[in-house]
Design a protein around this motif. Structure first.
Motif, PDB file in Angstrom:
ATOM      1  N   ARG A  45       0.893  -1.164   0.000  1.00  0.00           N
ATOM      2  CA  ARG A  45       0.000   0.000   0.000  1.00  0.00           C
ATOM      3  C   ARG A  45       0.927   1.208   0.000  1.00  0.00           C
ATOM      4  O   ARG A  45       1.892   1.251   0.770  1.00  0.00           O
ATOM      5  N   VAL A  46       0.644   2.138  -0.869  1.00  0.00           N
ATOM      6  CA  VAL A  46       1.580   3.248  -1.015  1.00  0.00           C
ATOM      7  C   VAL A  46       0.819   4.577  -1.087  1.00  0.00           C
ATOM      8  O   VAL A  46      -0.273   4.646  -1.663  1.00  0.00           O
ATOM      9  N   VAL A  86       0.493   8.616  -8.542  1.00  0.00           N
ATOM     10  CA  VAL A  86       1.678   9.441  -8.822  1.00  0.00           C
ATOM     11  C   VAL A  86       2.932   8.551  -8.814  1.00  0.00           C
ATOM     12  O   VAL A  86       3.800   8.652  -9.687  1.00  0.00           O
ATOM     13  N   VAL A  87       2.990   7.657  -7.850  1.00  0.00           N
ATOM     14  CA  VAL A  87       4.134   6.741  -7.751  1.00  0.00           C
ATOM     15  C   VAL A  87       4.166   5.824  -8.988  1.00  0.00           C
ATOM     16  O   VAL A  87       5.229   5.612  -9.586  1.00  0.00           O
ATOM     17  N   ALA A  88       3.005   5.316  -9.386  1.00  0.00           N
ATOM     18  CA  ALA A  88       2.951   4.422 -10.559  1.00  0.00           C
ATOM     19  C   ALA A  88       3.461   5.155 -11.803  1.00  0.00           C
ATOM     20  O   ALA A  88       4.209   4.586 -12.608  1.00  0.00           O
ATOM     21  N   ALA A  97       5.568   7.705 -11.860  1.00  0.00           N
ATOM     22  CA  ALA A  97       7.015   7.927 -11.723  1.00  0.00           C
ATOM     23  C   ALA A  97       7.773   6.651 -12.080  1.00  0.00           C
ATOM     24  O   ALA A  97       8.800   6.692 -12.767  1.00  0.00           O
ATOM     25  N   LEU A  98       7.266   5.521 -11.613  1.00  0.00           N
ATOM     26  CA  LEU A  98       7.933   4.248 -11.920  1.00  0.00           C
ATOM     27  C   LEU A  98       7.921   3.995 -13.421  1.00  0.00           C
ATOM     28  O   LEU A  98       8.941   3.649 -14.007  1.00  0.00           O
ATOM     29  N   SER A  99       6.770   4.198 -14.044  1.00  0.00           N
ATOM     30  CA  SER A  99       6.752   3.868 -15.482  1.00  0.00           C
ATOM     31  C   SER A  99       7.599   4.850 -16.284  1.00  0.00           C
ATOM     32  O   SER A  99       8.221   4.450 -17.265  1.00  0.00           O
ATOM     33  N   ARG A 100       7.684   6.113 -15.811  1.00  0.00           N
ATOM     34  CA  ARG A 100       8.605   7.055 -16.500  1.00  0.00           C
ATOM     35  C   ARG A 100      10.057   6.569 -16.396  1.00  0.00           C
ATOM     36  O   ARG A 100      10.865   6.766 -17.286  1.00  0.00           O
ATOM     37  N   ALA A 137       1.998  -2.717 -11.389  1.00  0.00           N
ATOM     38  CA  ALA A 137       0.616  -3.034 -11.788  1.00  0.00           C
ATOM     39  C   ALA A 137      -0.309  -2.883 -10.596  1.00  0.00           C
ATOM     40  O   ALA A 137       0.148  -2.887  -9.444  1.00  0.00           O
ATOM     41  N   VAL A 138      -1.584  -2.741 -10.886  1.00  0.00           N
ATOM     42  CA  VAL A 138      -2.572  -2.654  -9.811  1.00  0.00           C
ATOM     43  C   VAL A 138      -3.422  -3.921  -9.845  1.00  0.00           C
ATOM     44  O   VAL A 138      -4.106  -4.196 -10.827  1.00  0.00           O
TER      45      VAL A 138
END
Ligand SMILES: Cc1ncc(COP(=O)(O)O)c(C=O)c1O
Length: 378
Positions: free
Chosen positions: A295-296, A301-303, A305-308, A314-315
């Protein structure tokens, strides 16, 4: 270098020659559906899982469908409890077996069936399908006690938990039956669809075996009941037979990755600040970490940043079953199952697989940490 959620090439590379040889053998044999290769895999899987019967089928969905249909046909029809925080196949198979799914919320800390939310009045409830989600077992002692006291059967959805144990007993070997998936991304995955039903019940095994081939119990071309075609093919069995002896080593490697994440979250301060909260581990269950889920804070926003940064995430699952159109007829409001909604809103699955390096994990954790240190308004 991009970091995938699962790098199957890394897992398969050392076994590639063996897998190719096994496939070649099937091609040369000309026996593609069931046959000796499937029987050999079933025997090896039964022995590993500690059950007398393991029946190869065409997918995890079909494992559930075949098992639940047989239970509905040979026993009482009625309501079956499961959670809305799972893959659609669990509740879909209940419905398609002519049973009535009824949702029970999950524990927000683990994502597993909340035993405290089980209904007191059994009424017409005939069974329960607990989902050993993300690779660890639902606490099976209290669940089995609840079910036995009320004359309900339990069918374990073990699609995500091959090799996980509850107090030393394999998932799928505790309830009336266990249903496994060999979807390629599973801890034990084929090179296509596949599944397995396990049971200690001779009669149930006989009917599930028949149900994978049109309800033929004894005589060829004579169906004793209506079913379908849920057979496992020999190519999948050949691949799975090569992979099965490695499952413990792979599951241990996943556990090591999960332990390392925990250390890195601690070092980063994210854990202390409550910005990252890994789903809790269940006492009594081992964990095979099919998925590594946290849980974050500011999940989306975090997802991004990770994909960038080229890091896959994944969710699982963005929409619990009770808010999906397929179950709209039940008339639920989203907040009928608040823990499922909370997890759907806040969880993120991060890369986990045997061979994920410490350097890659550091990169992932650094990326999350950098993102969460930026003020929300930025
Ligand atoms: C919990 C759960 N149940 C059932 C299934 C269905 O398995 P399959 O995709 O092999 O049909 C899956 C697969 O993702 C799953 O995760």
């Amino acid at each position: 270098m991009p970091i995938p959620l699962l790098d199957l090439q890394r897992v398969h590379r050392p076994l590639l020659d063996q897998m190719v040889a096994a496939v070649r053998q099937v091609l040369e044999s000309g026996q593609f559906i069931l046959g000796p290769g499937v029987a050999a895999f079933e025997e090896a899987a039964a022995s590993y899982l500690g059950v007398p019967h393991a029946i190869g089928v065409s997918s995890g969905t079909d494992a559930l469908r075949a098992t639940l249909s047989v239970l509905a046909m040979t026993g009482k029809k009625g309501t079956v409890l499961t959670t809305p925080y799972t893959f659609i196949a669990t509740a879909e198979a209940i419905s398609q077996a002519g049973l009535v799914p009824r949702f029970v919320d999950v524990d927000v800390h683990t994502g597993l069936l909340d035993l405290g939310a089980l209904p007191d009045e059994p009424e017409d409830i005939v069974g329960i399908v607990p989902v050993h989600l993300f690779g660890q077992c639902v606490p099976m002692d209290p669940l089995m006690e609840y079910a036995r006291a009320r004359g309900m059967w339990v069918v374990e959805d073990s699609a995500q938990s091959f090799g996980a144990t509850w107090k030393g007993v394999q998932s799928g070997a505790i309830g009336a039956a266990g249903c496994f998936s060999f979807f390629p991304s599973k801890n034990l995955g084929g090179a296509g669809d596949g599944g397995l039903v396990t049971t200690c019940d001779d009669e149930l095994a006989k009917y599930v075996r028949a149900s994978r081939a049109h309800g033929v119990l004894t005589r060829k071309y004579y169906s004793d009941f209506l079913s379908g075609n849920y057979r496992l093919d020999a190519l999948q069995a050949a691949i799975l037979s090569v992979k099965l002896p490695h499952i413990d080593e792979w599951n241990r490697a996943r556990l090591k990755v999960a332990d390392r994440y925990l250390e890195l979250w601690e070092e980063s301060g994210l854990l202390r600040k409550g910005l990252v909260r890994p789903l809790a581990r269940v006492e009594g269950s081992s964990h095979v970490f099919h998925q590594y889920v946290v849980r974050v804070a500011r999940r989306d926003v975090v997802a991004q940043a990770l994909s960038r940064a080229g890091i896959a995430c994944a969710v699982y699952y963005p929409a619990p079953l009770h808010v999906q159109d397929a179950f709209a007829y039940m008339g639920h409001e989203p907040e009928d199952f608040p823990a499922s909604m909370e997890l759907a809103r806040t969880t993120l699955a991060l890369p986990i697989f045997p061979g994920l390096t410490l350097a890659e994990q550091k990169e992932i954790v650094n990326c999350v940490a950098t993102c969460l240190r930026v003020p929300e308004s930025a």
